[in-house]
Design an enzyme around this catalytic site. Structure first.
Site, PDB file in Angstrom:
ATOM      1  N   HIS A 262       0.813  -1.218   0.000  1.00  0.00           N
ATOM      2  CA  HIS A 262       0.000   0.000   0.000  1.00  0.00           C
ATOM      3  C   HIS A 262       0.848   1.270   0.000  1.00  0.00           C
ATOM      4  CE1 HIS A 262       0.341  -0.194   4.530  1.00  0.00           C
ATOM      5  NE2 HIS A 262       0.416   1.109   4.368  1.00  0.00           N
TER       6      HIS A 262
ATOM      7  N   SER B  95       4.767   2.840   7.604  1.00  0.00           N
ATOM      8  CA  SER B  95       4.495   1.597   6.901  1.00  0.00           C
ATOM      9  C   SER B  95       5.725   1.158   6.125  1.00  0.00           C
ATOM     10  CB  SER B  95       3.339   1.775   5.915  1.00  0.00           C
ATOM     11  OG  SER B  95       2.116   1.820   6.584  1.00  0.00           O
TER      12      SER B  95
ATOM     13  N   ASP C  96       0.326  -7.563   1.579  1.00  0.00           N
ATOM     14  CA  ASP C  96       0.798  -6.181   1.710  1.00  0.00           C
ATOM     15  C   ASP C  96       2.320  -6.101   1.719  1.00  0.00           C
ATOM     16  OD1 ASP C  96       0.340  -3.472   1.773  1.00  0.00           O
ATOM     17  OD2 ASP C  96       0.181  -3.350   3.946  1.00  0.00           O
TER      18      ASP C  96
END
Length: 474
Positions: free
Chosen positions: A124, A228, A154
């Site tokens: 993402h 992230s 992910d």
């Protein structure tokens, strides 16, 4: 005394800790937009270097070896903005009024192979990006080459070309336990590289809303947008996880509530290996349809508890068929992992490597059986399903979409070769096949099964752009 001082230091580390990763959607939000770097605030006073003659333990020596491996990831996406919004008619009529806008976002990444220049991050973080660049810990900024990504876990892999890269060692067997101390490194809010610490709150988490296949490390750390893809390391400085998400019912702006999640390095390593080799990820399947055992089903099957995944269909030629699974069997564990419902069994399959051995614990007619099998990958070229699908590449619906909508079923058309038989029949890229005249199905394995009869006439019902069409395959 040395053990006592070490414990004091680790306790202090947990108290001040916090991991960074980006939340997805409203509860688990998408990566945050770019945030201007903040000015460095000087410390008002320095901590003492010793107490009662004993030197204070510090994580600094370990972090000196870790931080050069953690990078900041910047992405740019070019989008066309029209004053008519999303109205397709006016956008076609007045294309000259549309303007290009650049959307920017920030994330983090980890150098895992200095020789190849491989950088792990989250899918993402780089999803939809036209340009991706990486800023190293020493300040250098270099362009990043996209190798591949896997939306369902992910995980994404990039390559950079630069001298004097430092890779982080990967933990060979993380074997994390609740209460273990861990440290996170990332780039939250564009502040620059930031180190936080905490403990492992749980392992094997698989009930985070809106995310695909899950086997998360849960931490009690602060989670902030921009982290992230950052590193979660143990006290030896080994990579044990990739920070990926946080949970907050009010969104990330509401503050930390101590629910952060990271992808275990064992899973990330397996995905990275496939991406580096082929650029994509293939998964195996048992070849069964299942339903969660509820109170009514449990009573009908004479079960003591409403738990497990009951087999409703075994696909012809599947590993499950070869292993002797039957409709009515109830799967209650897989490789020793408890299976409470149908979703848990799907999640288990999605996390295994190809051809992985599987031992299922099955309840059948009041007996407990051990069934041994292996997961086998399905072909994805349409021709192997039916000659009329030649030129189409098929895939399962992303697991994240299934988790958002329990009723989601069908097969995704990933690509269609121009001029091919599938293209001439009317199939197009991103079509969702939701029904077929040959029979009912829920996923790719079921679709292959119902096409096995090779009916003379094949009609597919597809969803495209919010509308439903019937396509006659010739």
């Amino acid at each position: 005394m040395r053990a006592k001082t070490t414990l004091l230091a680790l306790t202090a580390a947990a108290a001040f800790g916090g991991f960074a990763a980006t939340a997805l959607r409203d509860v688990v939000q998408q990566p945050a937009g770019a945030v201007p770097p903040a000015a460095t605030v000087p410390l008002a006073a320095a901590l003492p270097t010793a107490v009662d003659g004993q030197a204070l333990p510090s994580l600094a020596p370990m972090l000196r070896t870790v931080t050069p491996s953690v990078v900041s990831v910047q992405t740019k996406q070019r989008v066309r903005v029209s004053p008519f919004g999303n109205d397709p008619f006016f956008r076609r009529m007045f294309p000259e009024l549309s303007q290009e806008r650049i959307n920017e976002s920030l994330g983090s990444g980890v150098i895992v192979d200095a020789r190849q220049g491989y950088v792990l991050t989250n899918h993402h973080v780089i999803e939809g990006a036209d340009d991706v660049s990486v800023t190293l810990a020493d300040g250098r900024t270099v362009a990043a080459e996209f190798i591949g990504s896997d939306v369902d876990t992910d995980v994404a892999l990039m390559r950079i070309q630069a001298d004097n890269l430092t890779a982080i060692p990967l933990a060979q067997d993380a074997n994390l336990q609740v209460g273990d101390f861990v440290v996170a490194v990332g780039n939250p809010f564009g502040f620059g590289q930031t180190v936080t610490s905490g403990i492992v709150s749980a392992v094997g988490r698989s009930n985070v809303p809106g995310i695909g296949f899950q086997n998360f490390i849960q931490t009690d750390a602060s989670i902030n947008p921009g982290n992230s893809g950052g590193a979660l390391v143990n006290l030896r400085g080994e990579l044990v996880g990739i920070n990926t998400a946080s949970f907050n019912t009010r969104g990330s702006m509401a503050g930390n509530i101590g629910l952060g999640f990271a992808i275990p390095i064992s899973l990330a390593r397996d995905i990275m290996t496939q991406l580096a080799t082929t650029g994509s990820v293939r998964r195996g399947t048992l070849g069964v349809d299942t339903q969660t055992v509820d109170a009514r089903i449990a009573q009908g099957l004479g079960l003591d508890a409403a738990r497990g995944a009951v087999v409703t269909r075994v696909h012809t030629g599947s590993p499950a068929a070869a292993a002797g699974l039957r409709p009515g069997d109830v799967v209650v564990s897989a490789n020793g992992q408890r299976i409470d419902n149908s979703e848990a069994l799907r999640n288990f399959q999605g996390l295994q490597t190809l051809d992985a051995p599987v031992v299922l614990e099955v309840l059948r007619d009041g007996r407990t059986l051990k069934v041994e099998t292996r997961l086998r990958a399905l072909p994805r070229d349409g021709a192997s399903f039916d000659p009329r699908l030649t030129g189409a590449t098929l895939a399962d619906i992303p697991e994240a979409i299934r988790r958002q909508n329990a009723r989601a079923a069908g097969v995704l058309v990933e690509r269609v070769e121009p001029g091919s038989r599938a293209h001439q029949a009317g199939l197009r890229e991103n079509d969702l096949i939701v029904a077929a005249s040959s029979g009912d199905f829920r996923d790719l394995a079921g679709f292959r099964d119902v096409l096995g009869s090779r009916q003379a006439e094949l009609v597919l019902r597809i969803s495209r752009g919010g509308r439903i069409y019937n396509v006659i395959m010739r």
